[in-house]
Scaffold this motif. Sequence first.
Motif, short mmCIF file in Angstrom:
data_model
loop_
_atom_site.label_atom_id
_atom_site.label_comp_id
_atom_site.label_asym_id
_atom_site.label_seq_id
_atom_site.Cartn_x
_atom_site.Cartn_y
_atom_site.Cartn_z
N GLN A 145 0.85 -1.17 0.00
CA GLN A 145 0.00 0.00 0.00
C GLN A 145 0.90 1.23 0.00
N PHE A 146 0.60 2.17 -0.88
CA PHE A 146 1.35 3.43 -0.97
C PHE A 146 0.45 4.57 -0.55
N GLU A 147 1.05 5.56 0.12
CA GLU A 147 0.31 6.74 0.54
C GLU A 147 1.06 7.99 0.09
N ALA A 148 0.34 8.90 -0.54
CA ALA A 148 0.92 10.17 -0.97
C ALA A 148 0.74 11.20 0.13
N ASN A 149 1.79 11.95 0.40
CA ASN A 149 1.73 13.02 1.39
C ASN A 149 2.17 14.32 0.75
N LEU A 150 1.58 15.41 1.20
CA LEU A 150 1.92 16.73 0.69
C LEU A 150 2.91 17.42 1.61
N THR A 151 3.85 18.15 1.02
CA THR A 151 4.73 19.02 1.81
C THR A 151 4.24 20.46 1.73
N GLN A 152 3.33 20.73 0.78
CA GLN A 152 2.71 22.05 0.64
C GLN A 152 1.32 21.86 0.07
N GLY A 153 0.34 22.54 0.64
CA GLY A 153 -1.03 22.46 0.15
C GLY A 153 -1.95 21.79 1.15
N ASP A 154 -3.23 21.88 0.89
CA ASP A 154 -4.26 21.33 1.76
C ASP A 154 -4.75 20.01 1.17
N PRO A 155 -4.52 18.88 1.85
CA PRO A 155 -4.92 17.58 1.32
C PRO A 155 -6.40 17.47 0.98
N SER A 156 -7.25 18.26 1.65
CA SER A 156 -8.69 18.16 1.39
C SER A 156 -9.09 18.85 0.08
N THR A 157 -8.19 19.61 -0.53
CA THR A 157 -8.54 20.35 -1.74
C THR A 157 -7.86 19.79 -2.99
N VAL A 158 -7.17 18.67 -2.87
CA VAL A 158 -6.45 18.15 -4.03
C VAL A 158 -7.07 16.84 -4.52
N THR A 159 -6.76 16.53 -5.76
CA THR A 159 -7.10 15.22 -6.32
C THR A 159 -5.81 14.47 -6.55
N TYR A 160 -5.88 13.17 -6.46
CA TYR A 160 -4.70 12.31 -6.59
C TYR A 160 -4.88 11.42 -7.81
N ALA A 161 -3.80 11.21 -8.54
CA ALA A 161 -3.83 10.28 -9.68
C ALA A 161 -2.56 9.44 -9.63
N TRP A 162 -2.73 8.13 -9.50
CA TRP A 162 -1.62 7.19 -9.49
C TRP A 162 -1.47 6.62 -10.89
N LEU A 163 -0.26 6.51 -11.36
CA LEU A 163 0.01 5.97 -12.69
C LEU A 163 0.93 4.78 -12.55
N GLY A 164 0.59 3.69 -13.19
CA GLY A 164 1.39 2.46 -13.11
C GLY A 164 0.50 1.30 -12.69
N ASN A 165 1.11 0.24 -12.19
CA ASN A 165 0.40 -0.98 -11.80
C ASN A 165 -0.19 -0.84 -10.41
N VAL A 166 -1.12 0.11 -10.26
CA VAL A 166 -1.72 0.37 -8.96
C VAL A 166 -3.25 0.39 -9.09
N ALA A 167 -3.93 0.14 -7.99
CA ALA A 167 -5.39 0.20 -7.98
C ALA A 167 -5.86 0.61 -6.60
N PRO A 168 -6.78 1.51 -6.42
CA PRO A 168 -7.41 2.29 -7.48
C PRO A 168 -6.47 3.37 -7.99
#
Length: 168
Positions: free
Chosen positions: A100-123
């Motif tokens: 399981q991978f988790e993306a974290n922000l160093t700048q910005g508000d996590p509640s206002t962003v969208t995430y897109a993973w590219l590669g052999n990942v789901a979802p």
Amino acid sequence: LPERETVCAGEDLELAINPTSIPGNYTMHWVGGDRNRIVDSTDVLNSVFRSSNEGEYVLYYTIEDDYGCPRLDTIEIGVFPTVTVAAMPDVDACEGVELQFEANLTQGDPSTVTYAWLGNVAPTTGKITNFSSTLPGTYQIQVSAGDVNCSDQTSFNVTVHQNPRVQI
């Protein structure tokens, strides 16, 4: 100028004004005290808007022809937050293991962003994604904020190691 423009915080937005409908010579200037601090108007026709602060701005400008006839116009500018995604470490995985991978922000508000993973990942969207360790390769996470796609991305490598084979 269009009626509305959008830009990411801290980035430049060129405000190219083309007063082709004004006969003869003309003069032009930006109107409004605070506005002059966020508009670089050394070349008024090719001014640059810049703000580090998110929000909505309304800029006013006037154009006056040879006869002294003025025209006042406005442009609305929406400034969206800048986002920066934290670097992801490279990963070694055993064949067939779910990670399981988790993306974290160093700048910005996590509640206002969208995430897109590219590669052999789901979802492929969301802050957390699952990985099936059957295909090694380079993977990316991209985060975006606002309708101007203020975005950032990072890549990481996944190395899949074949499980040992035991023969009896």
